[in-house]
Design an enzyme around this catalytic site. Sequence first.
Site, short mmCIF file in Angstrom:
data_model
loop_
_atom_site.label_atom_id
_atom_site.label_comp_id
_atom_site.label_asym_id
_atom_site.label_seq_id
_atom_site.Cartn_x
_atom_site.Cartn_y
_atom_site.Cartn_z
N HIS A 124 10.63 5.63 7.22
CA HIS A 124 10.74 4.63 6.14
C HIS A 124 12.12 3.99 6.08
O HIS A 124 12.29 2.98 5.39
CB HIS A 124 10.44 5.28 4.77
CG HIS A 124 9.04 5.76 4.61
ND1 HIS A 124 7.96 4.96 4.89
CD2 HIS A 124 8.54 6.95 4.19
CE1 HIS A 124 6.84 5.65 4.65
NE2 HIS A 124 7.17 6.86 4.24
N ASP A 161 1.83 9.49 11.05
CA ASP A 161 2.10 9.92 9.67
C ASP A 161 1.17 9.11 8.76
O ASP A 161 0.81 7.97 9.08
CB ASP A 161 3.57 9.61 9.35
CG ASP A 161 4.02 10.15 8.00
OD1 ASP A 161 4.72 11.17 7.99
OD2 ASP A 161 3.67 9.52 6.96
N HIS A 163 1.70 7.70 6.03
CA HIS A 163 2.36 6.54 5.42
C HIS A 163 2.76 5.52 6.49
O HIS A 163 3.06 5.90 7.62
CB HIS A 163 3.60 6.98 4.64
CG HIS A 163 3.31 7.98 3.56
ND1 HIS A 163 3.47 9.34 3.75
CD2 HIS A 163 2.83 7.81 2.30
CE1 HIS A 163 3.12 9.97 2.63
NE2 HIS A 163 2.72 9.07 1.75
N ASP A 248 1.04 14.57 7.22
CA ASP A 248 0.56 14.43 5.84
C ASP A 248 -0.79 13.72 5.74
O ASP A 248 -1.26 13.43 4.65
CB ASP A 248 1.63 13.74 4.95
CG ASP A 248 2.31 12.59 5.64
OD1 ASP A 248 1.85 12.16 6.71
OD2 ASP A 248 3.34 12.10 5.10
ZN LIG Z 1 4.37 10.42 5.33
#
Ligand SMILES: [Zn+2]
Length: 344
Positions: A124, A161, A163, A248
């Site tokens: 991120h 991931d 996200h 995740d």
């Molecule tokens: Zn994540």
Amino acid sequence: MTTAIFRTTSHTHHDEPRHVEQAARLIAVEQALAASGLLAQAQVAVAAPARERDIRAVHSTRVVETLQYISLEGEAWLDSDTYVMLGSWEAAQQGAGAAIEAVDALVSGRAANAFALTRPPGHHATPNRSMGFCLLNNIAIAARYATDVLGLERVAIVDYDVHHGNGTQDTFYADGRVLFCSSHGAPLYPGSGQADETGTGAGTGTTLNVPLSYGVGDSGYSQAYRELIVPALHRFQPELLLVSAGFDGHWDDPIGPHALSVTGYAGLTQLLKDAAAELCGGRIALVLEGGYSMRALPASANAVLGVLLGLPQPDPLGGAAGGEPDIAPLVGGIKRLHPLLQSC
Ligand SMILES: [Zn+2]
């Protein structure tokens, strides 16, 4: 040939036990890799910190100096979910160093494949901002090192991931030397990663986003990788494949809305390992990102290391209960709109 593991030791100084992103995550991963016997099958090294010039090849002075200053002075929150404390800069610098050393090991031929055990996660962190638990973008720093220092012309990053890897996307959105492919939950933090974000300028067509609705698991992910991401890799012909390995998306994860199993993660990793074998001499490096279930994270990390080593591992948690949404309309739509996939 060897599987190399690059460990980080200073990550324990970046630890907020009330936060899901805490040192216990990586400690549990290393315990699982030792308990299964896989760690003993790999070539393990402790990573050196990344050189500041390699970090600055991705991140602005503001990002670097903010982290350095807070790490000297005490503790601060950069946003509601990203903490920095004494020692965070050293932790972040060593995490980036682990990803760089994984790239070096593959390009030099010292290892067949590699796994960088990093935290805090990185994907991120944008060139201008640390965010979303991430301080420095480990995989972006390693990919830029591969192109700018080692001279590779085409590097691919696949991000599984749950996200969207917004920081990685931002870093390479206009850079045609780096293909960025991400599968992720939508709608979900950080909100970017729509299918029509495909790159710009020299990077047109070198970003591929697969935003997946809640509840997608092993079947949908497998379809997305077989029909979209692996074909995109074949079109792009990378010389090196890097994976943002976040776990995740597992059904047991407390913050992810997807339903992957440990077996599902191993399957995706096998697809990518096979693609690397066909396209780039098997050169694939995993870089640890998220994963917040203290059961699923260690088991998944162990299973994907088993894939790298060619030693299949059991799935202690099993599959998710219930069915999955049909992603065929999404897959069809992306095939029609994405510049790299048209006429596939
Ligand atoms: Zn994540």
